[in-house]
Design an enzyme around this catalytic site. Sequence first.
Site, PDB file in Angstrom:
ATOM      1  N   THR A  34      85.191  11.836-102.464  1.00  0.00           N
ATOM      2  CA  THR A  34      84.748  10.618-103.161  1.00  0.00           C
ATOM      3  C   THR A  34      84.158   9.672-102.107  1.00  0.00           C
ATOM      4  O   THR A  34      84.768   8.652-101.778  1.00  0.00           O
ATOM      5  CB  THR A  34      85.940   9.947-103.875  1.00  0.00           C
ATOM      6  N   CYS A  43      89.201   8.331 -94.499  1.00  0.00           N
ATOM      7  CA  CYS A  43      89.770   7.566 -95.627  1.00  0.00           C
ATOM      8  C   CYS A  43      89.750   6.046 -95.470  1.00  0.00           C
ATOM      9  O   CYS A  43      89.317   5.347 -96.374  1.00  0.00           O
ATOM     10  CB  CYS A  43      91.205   8.015 -95.855  1.00  0.00           C
ATOM     11  N   PHE A  82      89.016  12.248 -84.620  1.00  0.00           N
ATOM     12  CA  PHE A  82      89.404  10.853 -84.909  1.00  0.00           C
ATOM     13  C   PHE A  82      90.859  10.584 -84.593  1.00  0.00           C
ATOM     14  O   PHE A  82      91.282   9.433 -84.494  1.00  0.00           O
ATOM     15  CB  PHE A  82      89.057  10.472 -86.351  1.00  0.00           C
TER      16      PHE A  82
HETATM   17  N1  LIG Z   1      91.336  13.947 -95.798  1.00  0.00           N
HETATM   18  C1  LIG Z   1      92.497  13.377 -96.018  1.00  0.00           C
HETATM   19  O1  LIG Z   1      93.349  13.311 -95.132  1.00  0.00           O
HETATM   20  C2  LIG Z   1      92.827  12.782 -97.366  1.00  0.00           C
HETATM   21  C3  LIG Z   1      94.140  12.388 -97.628  1.00  0.00           C
HETATM   22  C4  LIG Z   1      94.451  11.837 -98.872  1.00  0.00           C
HETATM   23  C5  LIG Z   1      93.466  11.711 -99.840  1.00  0.00           C
HETATM   24  N2  LIG Z   1      92.195  12.100 -99.565  1.00  0.00           N
HETATM   25  C6  LIG Z   1      91.211  12.027-100.647  1.00  0.00           C
HETATM   26  O2  LIG Z   1      91.105  13.335-101.227  1.00  0.00           O
HETATM   27  C7  LIG Z   1      89.750  13.608-101.636  1.00  0.00           C
HETATM   28  C8  LIG Z   1      89.256  14.857-100.935  1.00  0.00           C
HETATM   29  O3  LIG Z   1      89.217  14.619 -99.551  1.00  0.00           O
HETATM   30  P1  LIG Z   1      88.972  15.793 -98.506  1.00  0.00           P
HETATM   31  O4  LIG Z   1      89.136  15.197 -97.166  1.00  0.00           O
HETATM   32  O5  LIG Z   1      89.749  16.990 -98.897  1.00  0.00           O
HETATM   33  O6  LIG Z   1      87.421  16.090 -98.780  1.00  0.00           O
HETATM   34  P2  LIG Z   1      86.574  17.328 -98.249  1.00  0.00           P
HETATM   35  O7  LIG Z   1      85.168  16.865 -98.155  1.00  0.00           O
HETATM   36  O8  LIG Z   1      87.226  17.946 -97.070  1.00  0.00           O
HETATM   37  O9  LIG Z   1      86.685  18.403 -99.427  1.00  0.00           O
HETATM   38  C9  LIG Z   1      86.152  18.218-100.706  1.00  0.00           C
HETATM   39  C10 LIG Z   1      85.663  19.563-101.218  1.00  0.00           C
HETATM   40  O10 LIG Z   1      85.267  19.403-102.573  1.00  0.00           O
HETATM   41  C11 LIG Z   1      84.166  20.274-102.820  1.00  0.00           C
HETATM   42  N3  LIG Z   1      83.458  19.837-104.016  1.00  0.00           N
HETATM   43  C12 LIG Z   1      82.830  18.655-104.232  1.00  0.00           C
HETATM   44  N4  LIG Z   1      82.336  18.624-105.485  1.00  0.00           N
HETATM   45  C13 LIG Z   1      82.643  19.797-106.050  1.00  0.00           C
HETATM   46  C14 LIG Z   1      82.401  20.354-107.343  1.00  0.00           C
HETATM   47  N5  LIG Z   1      81.768  19.648-108.291  1.00  0.00           N
HETATM   48  N6  LIG Z   1      82.837  21.600-107.579  1.00  0.00           N
HETATM   49  C15 LIG Z   1      83.482  22.304-106.640  1.00  0.00           C
HETATM   50  N7  LIG Z   1      83.763  21.838-105.413  1.00  0.00           N
HETATM   51  C16 LIG Z   1      83.340  20.589-105.129  1.00  0.00           C
HETATM   52  C17 LIG Z   1      83.337  20.183-101.560  1.00  0.00           C
HETATM   53  O11 LIG Z   1      82.496  21.308-101.421  1.00  0.00           O
HETATM   54  C18 LIG Z   1      84.430  20.103-100.475  1.00  0.00           C
HETATM   55  O12 LIG Z   1      84.730  21.382 -99.937  1.00  0.00           O
HETATM   56  C19 LIG Z   1      88.978  12.332-101.314  1.00  0.00           C
HETATM   57  O13 LIG Z   1      88.952  11.527-102.457  1.00  0.00           O
HETATM   58  C20 LIG Z   1      89.810  11.674-100.225  1.00  0.00           C
HETATM   59  O14 LIG Z   1      89.643  10.292-100.200  1.00  0.00           O
HETATM   60  C21 LIG Z   1      91.866  12.654 -98.374  1.00  0.00           C
HETATM   61  O1  LIG Z   2      99.180   3.069 -84.605  1.00  0.00           O
HETATM   62  C1  LIG Z   2      98.138   3.675 -84.885  1.00  0.00           C
HETATM   63  C2  LIG Z   2      98.064   4.673 -85.894  1.00  0.00           C
HETATM   64  C3  LIG Z   2      96.851   5.283 -86.145  1.00  0.00           C
HETATM   65  N1  LIG Z   2      95.736   4.948 -85.446  1.00  0.00           N
HETATM   66  C4  LIG Z   2      94.440   5.579 -85.770  1.00  0.00           C
HETATM   67  O2  LIG Z   2      94.200   5.385 -87.146  1.00  0.00           O
HETATM   68  C5  LIG Z   2      93.399   6.435 -87.667  1.00  0.00           C
HETATM   69  C6  LIG Z   2      94.024   7.025 -88.908  1.00  0.00           C
HETATM   70  O3  LIG Z   2      95.223   7.682 -88.578  1.00  0.00           O
HETATM   71  P1  LIG Z   2      96.203   8.281 -89.682  1.00  0.00           P
HETATM   72  O4  LIG Z   2      96.449   7.271 -90.722  1.00  0.00           O
HETATM   73  O5  LIG Z   2      97.375   8.823 -88.972  1.00  0.00           O
HETATM   74  O6  LIG Z   2      95.357   9.537 -90.231  1.00  0.00           O
HETATM   75  P2  LIG Z   2      94.580   9.825 -91.613  1.00  0.00           P
HETATM   76  O7  LIG Z   2      94.500  11.298 -91.745  1.00  0.00           O
HETATM   77  O8  LIG Z   2      93.324   9.043 -91.664  1.00  0.00           O
HETATM   78  O9  LIG Z   2      95.587   9.320 -92.772  1.00  0.00           O
HETATM   79  C7  LIG Z   2      95.395   8.105 -93.488  1.00  0.00           C
HETATM   80  O10 LIG Z   2      94.476   8.292 -94.536  1.00  0.00           O
HETATM   81  C8  LIG Z   2      94.864   9.336 -95.485  1.00  0.00           C
HETATM   82  C9  LIG Z   2      93.729   9.496 -96.450  1.00  0.00           C
HETATM   83  O11 LIG Z   2      93.775   8.595 -97.505  1.00  0.00           O
HETATM   84  C10 LIG Z   2      96.184   8.922 -96.128  1.00  0.00           C
HETATM   85  O12 LIG Z   2      96.565   9.924 -97.067  1.00  0.00           O
HETATM   86  C11 LIG Z   2      97.253   8.754 -95.060  1.00  0.00           C
HETATM   87  O13 LIG Z   2      98.472   8.337 -95.656  1.00  0.00           O
HETATM   88  C12 LIG Z   2      96.773   7.708 -94.048  1.00  0.00           C
HETATM   89  O14 LIG Z   2      97.712   7.595 -92.987  1.00  0.00           O
HETATM   90  C13 LIG Z   2      93.248   7.437 -86.524  1.00  0.00           C
HETATM   91  O15 LIG Z   2      92.002   7.225 -85.898  1.00  0.00           O
HETATM   92  C14 LIG Z   2      94.395   7.083 -85.589  1.00  0.00           C
HETATM   93  O16 LIG Z   2      94.150   7.448 -84.268  1.00  0.00           O
HETATM   94  C15 LIG Z   2      95.796   3.969 -84.457  1.00  0.00           C
HETATM   95  O17 LIG Z   2      94.792   3.651 -83.817  1.00  0.00           O
HETATM   96  N2  LIG Z   2      97.006   3.363 -84.192  1.00  0.00           N
END
Ligand SMILES: NC(=O)c1ccc[n+]([C@@H]2O[C@H](COP(=O)([O-])OP(=O)(O)OC[C@H]3O[C@@H](n4cnc5c(N)ncnc54)[C@H](O)[C@@H]3O)[C@@H](O)[C@H]2O)c1
Ligand SMILES: O=c1ccn([C@@H]2O[C@H](COP(=O)(O)OP(=O)(O)O[C@H]3O[C@H](CO)[C@@H](O)[C@H](O)[C@H]3O)[C@@H](O)[C@H]2O)c(=O)[nH]1
Length: 479
Positions: free
Chosen positions: A97, A282, A344
Site C-alpha cells: 500500500t 512503513c 535500513f
Molecule cells: N514490511 C513490513 O515489515 C510490514 C510490517 C507490517 C505491515 N506491513 C504492511 O503490509 C503490507 C505489505 O507489505 P510488504 O512489505 O509485505 O510489501 P511487499 O511489497 O514486500 O509485498 C507485497 C506483494 O504483493 C504483491 N501484489 C501486489 N498487488 C497484487 C495483486 N493485485 N495480486 C497479487 N499480488 C499482488 C506484490 O507483487 C508483492 O510481492 C503493506 O501494507 C505494509 O504497509 C509491512
Molecule cells: O531506537 C531505534 C529503533 C529503530 N531505529 C530505526 O528505525 C527504523 C525502523 O526500525 P523498526 O521499527 O525496528 O523496523 P520496521 O521493520 O520498519 O518495523 C516498523 O514498521 C513495521 C511496519 O509497519 C511495523 O510492523 C513494526 O511494528 C515497526 O517497528 C530502522 O531504520 C531502525 O534502524 C532507530 O534509529 N532507533
Amino acid sequence: MATNIAEIPVRKICCIGAGYVGGPTCSVLALKCPDIQVTVVDRNELRINQWNSEKLPIYEPALEEIVKQCRGKNLFFSTDMVPALKEADLIFISVNTPTKTFGLGKGRAADLKFVESCARLIAEVCDRSKIVVEKSTVPVRSAASIVNVLKANTKPGVSYQVLSNPEFLAEGTAVNDLTNPDRVLIGGEDSEDGKKAISALSWVYRHWVSADKIIEMNTWSSELSKLAANAFLAQRISSINAISAVCEATGADVSEVAKAIGLDSRLGPKFLQASVGWGGSCFQKDILNLVYISESLNLTSVAAYWQQVIDMNEYQKSRFGERIVQAMFNTITDKHIAILGFAFKKNTGDTRESPAIHVAKHLLEEGAFLHIFDPKVEKAQILLDLDQLDEESSISIHTDPYEAAKGTHALVVCTEWEQFITYDYQRMYDSMLKPAFVFDGRKILDHSALAKIGFHVETIGKRHGQSSQDHNWTGTNGI
Ligand SMILES: NC(=O)c1ccc[n+]([C@@H]2O[C@H](COP(=O)([O-])OP(=O)(O)OC[C@H]3O[C@@H](n4cnc5c(N)ncnc54)[C@H](O)[C@@H]3O)[C@@H](O)[C@H]2O)c1
Ligand SMILES: O=c1ccn([C@@H]2O[C@H](COP(=O)(O)OP(=O)(O)O[C@H]3O[C@H](CO)[C@@H](O)[C@H](O)[C@H]3O)[C@@H](O)[C@H]2O)c(=O)[nH]1
C-alpha cells in the site's frame, strides 16, 4: 447452496501478496497450524519462484528453516491465484500500500489500488462465502471500501465478512515477532456474522497465541491503531534524534541522556537509540498517510504535529551527511569513502527508505567515490537505489568489508549490523589514507578504541572530537 459465515470452518487460507509480510506471516501460520493449508499467491512470478527455491526472496533470521519444514506439506507458494482464492475459507490481503505518486493526495495518501484489485478479483472468482482479512496497512475506513467493492461485484448467494488484522512484525525480527506477538488486533463488524468471523480468525491465532493477547475491537479502531503505533514509534526516534542535535551543540552525550530517560518506567528504554535516521518501508508512508487523513478531516494542527516527526528525520539524515563533509575539511570531492551497511536496519536485506541511500546520495553530490559493503543487500539493489545502471567510477560495491575500506579516507557506518562491532579496525586503519575518519551513524562501535588506533571519530549525539580523546590526526601521513 449458499453458505453463510457461521458455517465456514477455516481449513484453507489464501494470502495475496508474498512479500515481507505475506511470506513470513504465512510461514509461521503454516508451522503453527498443521491442520490448515496455507497458499501464498502473488502475481510476481520471480518472487514466487524464489519462495519455491533454495534462496528465498527475503532474508529473515530463522525463516528459511520454517519454510523448508512446511513447504509442500501445508505451505504453498503459487502464481495461480484463482483456484487458491476459490478454495480458501479465509483470505488475507497482504499486498503493498505505497504512498500515491500522482493524482489526489500525491506524496502522502496511501495508494489502495492493489487492495482494490484484490477485492475485485475475489468477488469475481469466488462462488461461496468467505472471510476477507485486511492485513495490509491501510487508512481508517478502508475496510468499508473493500466491503463496497465486494458487495457491488459479488456472485448471488455469496457473502463476505471483512476483518482488519494489522501486522506489527518488524523486519529482522519477523519470525520472533510473529511467534510471540505483543498483541493481535482483530477488528470486525458489530453483527452476528461479524462476531463469527472474528471468532474464526481468533481460532486460527489461538493455535499459538494466548487468548489475552488477541484483542477484538471495532474495525476503524483496529485500522487506526496500526497507523498510530507506527507514528508513536517513529516519534520516539525523532525525539531522541532531536535531542542528539542538542547534545552535539552542547557537549552532552545522547547515550547518557537516553539511558536517563529510559530508566523512567513510564517511558521505558526501547526505541531510544539515536541514529542517522529511521528508515524502512512503513514509518514514512504510514505517517504521511496519517497526516493526509488528518488534513482531510480538517485537523490541520494534528497533521502538522505528525509531519514534524518526518521533518525531524529528514533533518537528521541531512545533518549527518553535512557533518561528514565538514569534518573532512569541508570537501570530499575526489575522496574515497567506505559505507558500511546499506540496509535500513540490521538483519534484513531490505533497503526501502534506508537512511544509507540519503547519505550516499549526499556524498556522491559532493563529489566523493563510494565503496559500499552490506552483508545482505544485493549489488543490483544498491545500484538501483542510487539510480545507477551499473557500477561506474564513483561507486563500487564490495563483498568484503576490508576491501571496501582499503585506500579510503573514511568509514561511514549506516546500519547497525552486529558484525561491524568486531571487525579488525586496526587492519582497516592500516590500509586507509590518513587522517582516517570514522563516522558512526549508529553508535555501535567502541569509539575510544578507534581513537586509540588513530582514527578521527565522529558519532551521533556527541560533540565533535569528544569521543577521540587523543586524535592527533593532522599528523603522520598528511592530508
Ligand atoms: N514490511 C513490513 O515489515 C510490514 C510490517 C507490517 C505491515 N506491513 C504492511 O503490509 C503490507 C505489505 O507489505 P510488504 O512489505 O509485505 O510489501 P511487499 O511489497 O514486500 O509485498 C507485497 C506483494 O504483493 C504483491 N501484489 C501486489 N498487488 C497484487 C495483486 N493485485 N495480486 C497479487 N499480488 C499482488 C506484490 O507483487 C508483492 O510481492 C503493506 O501494507 C505494509 O504497509 C509491512
Ligand atoms: O531506537 C531505534 C529503533 C529503530 N531505529 C530505526 O528505525 C527504523 C525502523 O526500525 P523498526 O521499527 O525496528 O523496523 P520496521 O521493520 O520498519 O518495523 C516498523 O514498521 C513495521 C511496519 O509497519 C511495523 O510492523 C513494526 O511494528 C515497526 O517497528 C530502522 O531504520 C531502525 O534502524 C532507530 O534509529 N532507533
